[in-house]
Structures are given as C-alpha cells and as structure tokens.
Design a protein around this motif. Structure first.
Motif, PDB file in Angstrom:
ATOM      1  N   ALA A  54       9.801   2.280   0.313  1.00  0.00           N
ATOM      2  CA  ALA A  54      11.122   2.811   1.117  1.00  0.00           C
ATOM      3  C   ALA A  54      11.740   1.414   1.427  1.00  0.00           C
ATOM      4  O   ALA A  54      11.054   0.466   2.362  1.00  0.00           O
ATOM      5  N   ILE A  65       5.551   4.058  -0.235  1.00  0.00           N
ATOM      6  CA  ILE A  65       5.396   5.541  -0.038  1.00  0.00           C
ATOM      7  C   ILE A  65       4.744   6.084  -1.082  1.00  0.00           C
ATOM      8  O   ILE A  65       5.181   5.746  -2.460  1.00  0.00           O
ATOM      9  N   GLU A  70      18.537   3.585   4.574  1.00  0.00           N
ATOM     10  CA  GLU A  70      17.019   3.853   4.000  1.00  0.00           C
ATOM     11  C   GLU A  70      17.125   4.524   2.847  1.00  0.00           C
ATOM     12  O   GLU A  70      17.637   5.533   2.848  1.00  0.00           O
ATOM     13  N   HIS A  71      16.452   4.105   1.806  1.00  0.00           N
ATOM     14  CA  HIS A  71      16.241   5.315   0.519  1.00  0.00           C
ATOM     15  C   HIS A  71      14.731   4.873   0.282  1.00  0.00           C
ATOM     16  O   HIS A  71      14.248   3.659   0.308  1.00  0.00           O
ATOM     17  N   THR A  72      14.001   5.938  -0.366  1.00  0.00           N
ATOM     18  CA  THR A  72      12.989   5.722  -1.134  1.00  0.00           C
ATOM     19  C   THR A  72      13.574   5.610  -2.632  1.00  0.00           C
ATOM     20  O   THR A  72      13.990   6.223  -3.210  1.00  0.00           O
ATOM     21  N   GLY A 132      10.495  -2.244   5.572  1.00  0.00           N
ATOM     22  CA  GLY A 132      10.214  -1.214   4.400  1.00  0.00           C
ATOM     23  C   GLY A 132       8.869  -1.153   4.289  1.00  0.00           C
ATOM     24  O   GLY A 132       7.961  -1.823   4.843  1.00  0.00           O
ATOM     25  N   GLY A 142      12.036  12.478   7.111  1.00  0.00           N
ATOM     26  CA  GLY A 142      11.029  12.390   6.162  1.00  0.00           C
ATOM     27  C   GLY A 142      10.661  13.740   5.752  1.00  0.00           C
ATOM     28  O   GLY A 142      10.996  14.595   6.567  1.00  0.00           O
ATOM     29  N   GLY A 147      12.347  13.982  -1.954  1.00  0.00           N
ATOM     30  CA  GLY A 147      13.647  12.786  -1.642  1.00  0.00           C
ATOM     31  C   GLY A 147      14.679  13.864  -1.542  1.00  0.00           C
ATOM     32  O   GLY A 147      15.788  13.696  -0.608  1.00  0.00           O
ATOM     33  N   THR A 155      15.929   9.588  -3.006  1.00  0.00           N
ATOM     34  CA  THR A 155      16.414  10.394  -1.864  1.00  0.00           C
ATOM     35  C   THR A 155      17.912  10.599  -1.804  1.00  0.00           C
ATOM     36  O   THR A 155      18.445  10.399  -0.616  1.00  0.00           O
ATOM     37  N   ASP A 186      11.296   9.456   2.169  1.00  0.00           N
ATOM     38  CA  ASP A 186      11.855   8.848   3.628  1.00  0.00           C
ATOM     39  C   ASP A 186      13.125   8.292   3.324  1.00  0.00           C
ATOM     40  O   ASP A 186      13.191   7.261   2.280  1.00  0.00           O
ATOM     41  N   ALA A 187      14.239   8.568   4.386  1.00  0.00           N
ATOM     42  CA  ALA A 187      15.431   7.854   4.059  1.00  0.00           C
ATOM     43  C   ALA A 187      16.144   7.851   5.293  1.00  0.00           C
ATOM     44  O   ALA A 187      15.611   8.597   6.547  1.00  0.00           O
ATOM     45  N   GLU A 204      14.459  -0.578   3.697  1.00  0.00           N
ATOM     46  CA  GLU A 204      15.047   0.096   4.867  1.00  0.00           C
ATOM     47  C   GLU A 204      15.701  -1.249   5.877  1.00  0.00           C
ATOM     48  O   GLU A 204      15.077  -1.423   6.686  1.00  0.00           O
TER      49      GLU A 204
END
Length: 255
Positions: free
Chosen positions: A205, A176, A239-241, A173, A102, A17, A253, A111-112, A207
């Motif tokens: 994830a 992940i 987006e954030h993980t 989303g 990613g 991340g 992330t 992934d973000a 998003e």
C-alpha cells in the motif's frame, strides 16, 4: 515477515481492491457543500455491504489509539492529514477532503485513498492534490522487481520535496495482504538502493501524504485519531494497493 502472494492471491486482492475503488467513488460523489461528513461513511458502507465485504477500519484499535475506530472510512478535511473520524460536521465550499478506505473480501484486504475539493477549488489545493497524485505515480513506477523499498520511498519523497511540500514524519505505506497492515513498511522519503529488495508477489500500500505549508510537523487531535498539520496548512493524501510482478506494477485498487 513478508508474505509473498501467488498470482491467485493477487487476483483475489484485485477483487477486494475493486470494492475499495467503488466505495471511494461513492464517498466522493456524496461530498458536496452542506453534506455531513458522516454521509461519506454511509455511502462507503453501502458499497461494502452490497459486495459482502468487511471493513478493516471499523473497530480497528492499534496500541496508540484511545478508542476503536468508529467508521469504514477516514475523512480528513483541510488541515487534517490522515485518520479523520467522520462526524456530524458539514462540508463547506472549497474544503479539501481526503478519504481513505479499506475492504476485506474473501480473506484478502485492499486499501486506497483519494483527495479532492468540494465545490470551488482553490488553485493551491489543486496543485497540492496534483503533487500527491504525482508522488503516488512515482512510487508505483518504482515498485518493480529488483528495486528496493528505498527506491520507492526516494521516488515519492523527490516529488514531494521538489514541489515544496512537507512529509509527515513517521507516516507512510505498508505491506498488505490477509491483513490491512503487514510488513514491510514503505516510507514516503528515503535513500535509493536501500532496504528490502522487491520480489514478484509482494503487495504494497503506497501512500504519500503531503503538507501544503512545507513543514513536516504534525500533532494528534483531541479525538486521539486525527493527525493535523502543526502550521494549520492543508494536506493531501493519495494511496493505492500495488502488486509487484514480473510484468511490472499492478494497481489493485482501481475500478
């Protein structure tokens, strides 16, 4: 099947991340009026290479895609919602840009995505981006042990609809971990109290994607990848993980 991650697994995903966060920051620093969109991809590639990380985007080809994805980032400009292919077009003053990235490091994925404006920002774009970030924050806050996927979806959707924005149907989303896309799916709109219960060790994830014109309709561009708003209005993506833990949501992330 949902894989529950150990604390050590989540620590490893945190390292992936960090690479994603650095790549997004590099792409954002590169963006300026007159800069080819391909330069954002180049900047992100350099970060991945220095970290010894791979790209889950490069060469990715789901069943619906006509060709493998040719870059390490998606760059979606103005009316593009997601999956924009970096090309030789040049960014212009006032463009709204969403970059999705990613990384694969040590067998784990991150992934973000982030949205921003190039040069002088329009007030309506600033508001749209702010709503996407608020929706992401709401989804993250709902990602707690004992809640359900529907609670996360409802939190995101409530922010989007209250602000008057559209939510592209069929996009959202995902889980992940060892791969970029795993179970469960995480919709951007839903009913609270429904869906899979969240447990310590689930990683999502989250998003939100927002359509500025308020409609949900979209179409796929000729390249077979880029998803655009049907009404031509602008879109934003954040987006954030996020790891679900007994201590609360852990965003993986960030720098």
């Amino acid at each position: 099947m949902v894989e529950i991650k150990t604390d050590e697994n989540m620590d490893a995903m945190r390292e992936a991340g960090r690479v994603v966060a650095r790549a997004l920051a590099a792409a954002r620093r590169t963006a300026a009026p007159g800069v080819p969109v391909t330069e954002l991809d180049r900047a992100a590639r350099e970060v991945l290479e220095r970290a010894g990380a791979g790209s889950p985007f490069l060469g990715y080809r789901p069943d619906w895609a006509p060709t493998p994805f040719p870059a390490v980032v998606c760059v979606s400009v103005n009316d593009a919602i997601v999956h924009g292919i970096p090309d030789g077009s040049r960014l212009a003053d006032g463009d709204l840009v969403s970059v999705d990235c990613g990384a694969l490091l040590g067998g784990w994925a991150g992934d973000a995505a982030v949205s921003f404006t190039v040069g002088r920002a329009r007030a309506e774009d600033t508001r749209l981006i702010g709503a996407a970030e608020e929706a992401l924050a709401a989804g993250i806050a709902a990602a707690v042990v004992g809640n359900r996927i529907g609670d996360v979806a409802h939190a995101i959707g409530t922010v989007c609809r209250k602000a008057g924005y559209g939510i592209p149907d069929g996009f959202g989303g995902h889980g992940i971990g060892r791969a970029m896309h795993e179970d469960p799916g995480v919709p951007n709109e839903g009913r609270p109290g429904r869906g899979m219960k969240l447990r310590h060790g689930m990683v999502l994830a989250i998003e939100p994607m927002l359509v500025g014109g308020g409609g949900d309709e979209h179409y796929t561009a000729r390249d077979g990848w880029t998803i655009r708003t049907l009404d031509g209005s602008r879109a934003a993506h954040a987006e954030h993980t996020v790891a679900v833990t007994d201590a609360g949501p852990r965003v993986l992330t960030v720098l």
